[in-house]
Design an enzyme around this catalytic site. Sequence first.
Site, PDB file in Angstrom:
ATOM      1  N   ASP A   1      16.879 -17.101 -15.189  1.00 48.77           N
ATOM      2  CA  ASP A   1      17.763 -16.997 -13.802  1.00 48.77           C
ATOM      3  C   ASP A   1      16.972 -17.957 -12.889  1.00 48.77           C
ATOM      4  O   ASP A   1      15.804 -18.491 -12.884  1.00 48.77           O
ATOM      5  CB  ASP A   1      17.845 -15.660 -13.489  1.00 48.77           C
ATOM      6  CG  ASP A   1      16.504 -14.705 -13.484  1.00 48.77           C
ATOM      7  OD1 ASP A   1      15.143 -15.353 -13.485  1.00 48.77           O
ATOM      8  OD2 ASP A   1      16.637 -13.629 -13.829  1.00 48.77           O
TER       9      ASP A   1
ATOM     10  N   ASP B   1      15.788  -0.488 -12.388  1.00 50.99           N
ATOM     11  CA  ASP B   1      17.134   0.019 -12.832  1.00 50.99           C
ATOM     12  C   ASP B   1      17.547  -0.537 -14.314  1.00 50.99           C
ATOM     13  O   ASP B   1      18.835  -0.220 -14.498  1.00 50.99           O
ATOM     14  CB  ASP B   1      18.157  -0.169 -11.745  1.00 50.99           C
ATOM     15  CG  ASP B   1      18.355  -1.918 -11.508  1.00 50.99           C
ATOM     16  OD1 ASP B   1      17.941  -2.771 -12.433  1.00 50.99           O
ATOM     17  OD2 ASP B   1      19.229  -2.180 -10.614  1.00 50.99           O
TER      18      ASP B   1
ATOM     19  N   HIS C   1      17.778  -3.579 -15.362  1.00 52.00           N
ATOM     20  CA  HIS C   1      18.623  -4.792 -15.738  1.00 52.00           C
ATOM     21  C   HIS C   1      17.769  -5.767 -16.337  1.00 52.00           C
ATOM     22  O   HIS C   1      16.520  -5.874 -16.081  1.00 52.00           O
ATOM     23  CB  HIS C   1      19.232  -5.245 -14.233  1.00 52.00           C
ATOM     24  CG  HIS C   1      18.125  -5.811 -13.260  1.00 52.00           C
ATOM     25  ND1 HIS C   1      17.666  -5.180 -12.239  1.00 52.00           N
ATOM     26  CD2 HIS C   1      17.353  -6.992 -13.194  1.00 52.00           C
ATOM     27  CE1 HIS C   1      16.752  -5.902 -11.510  1.00 52.00           C
ATOM     28  NE2 HIS C   1      16.554  -6.762 -12.176  1.00 52.00           N
TER      29      HIS C   1
ATOM     30  N   GLU D   1      22.643  -6.988 -13.402  1.00 55.31           N
ATOM     31  CA  GLU D   1      22.437  -5.419 -12.704  1.00 55.31           C
ATOM     32  C   GLU D   1      23.357  -4.577 -13.056  1.00 55.31           C
ATOM     33  O   GLU D   1      24.273  -4.723 -13.971  1.00 55.31           O
ATOM     34  CB  GLU D   1      22.425  -5.720 -10.952  1.00 55.31           C
ATOM     35  CG  GLU D   1      21.547  -6.543 -10.577  1.00 55.31           C
ATOM     36  CD  GLU D   1      21.874  -7.067  -9.054  1.00 55.31           C
ATOM     37  OE1 GLU D   1      21.097  -7.484  -8.167  1.00 55.31           O
ATOM     38  OE2 GLU D   1      23.159  -7.226  -8.818  1.00 55.31           O
TER      39      GLU D   1
END
Length: 269
Positions: free
Chosen positions: A72, A141, A143, A148
């Site tokens: 990313d 979380d 991801h 996400e």
Amino acid sequence: MRIIIHENYSALSKWVAYYVAGRINSFKSTENKLFVLGLPTGSSPIGTYEHLVDLHEHGKVSFENVVTFNMDEYVNLPEDHPASYHYFMQHHLFSHIDIPPENVNILNGNAVDLEKECDEYERKIKELGGIRLFLGGIGADGHIAFNEPGSSLSSRTRVKTLNYDTKLENSRFFDNDISNVPGTALTVGVGTVMDSEEILIIVSGHKKARALQMAVEEGVSHMWTVSVLQLHKKSMIVCDEDATEELKVGTVKYFKDIEQDNIKHLPEV
């Protein structure tokens, strides 16, 4: 899905570096047979990159015939910004190894046409025959990359709006000021990662314990995108003791038992 549990982050990082180097070496890459490697940023892989650099400096691994694709990059952040992933990769890995610059692929968050940039990224991966090994980390979380909670498990490389939790977590790279964190990023999709021949995810620290528990002991869910590894034919999570704090005692014992030889010995390089 394999789970390899190390005593601490240092041991984890060294083991992963030796594993990656071993996979590159066993592939016996040439200029006409390139090893395609997916790479992450963030705090999780820093130790691994340090050991990979050390292995390279000692002549144990070459990246001359390796092509990399990063997960990313932020949108509208200069590539030379200290928090950009272009800068991160150069600082921690690329400037210390023998990888040709043309073999490095990182999404261009400053492209005029961001959707075209994402489509071209997918196309180039396919042209090279797909990613052989995708190394990754996860957020608290669960991801993968910037996929996400709520991301489609079949998603491809795309423009992604970042949620508050992600920006808050990453604000540590922006002088702890969440207002400085870009609101959008380019990211490979969950489906992009799942297309890889092999996936290795680094999970370290108590902060990631809940995500690890959801990935290992609960079902596949788009709310914890790392859980999709359960469906991959060759996936592995390499973690430290702190990250296992929310796993059942029986789960930890089981994986330590079946992986005890791999935990005790470094992979062959």
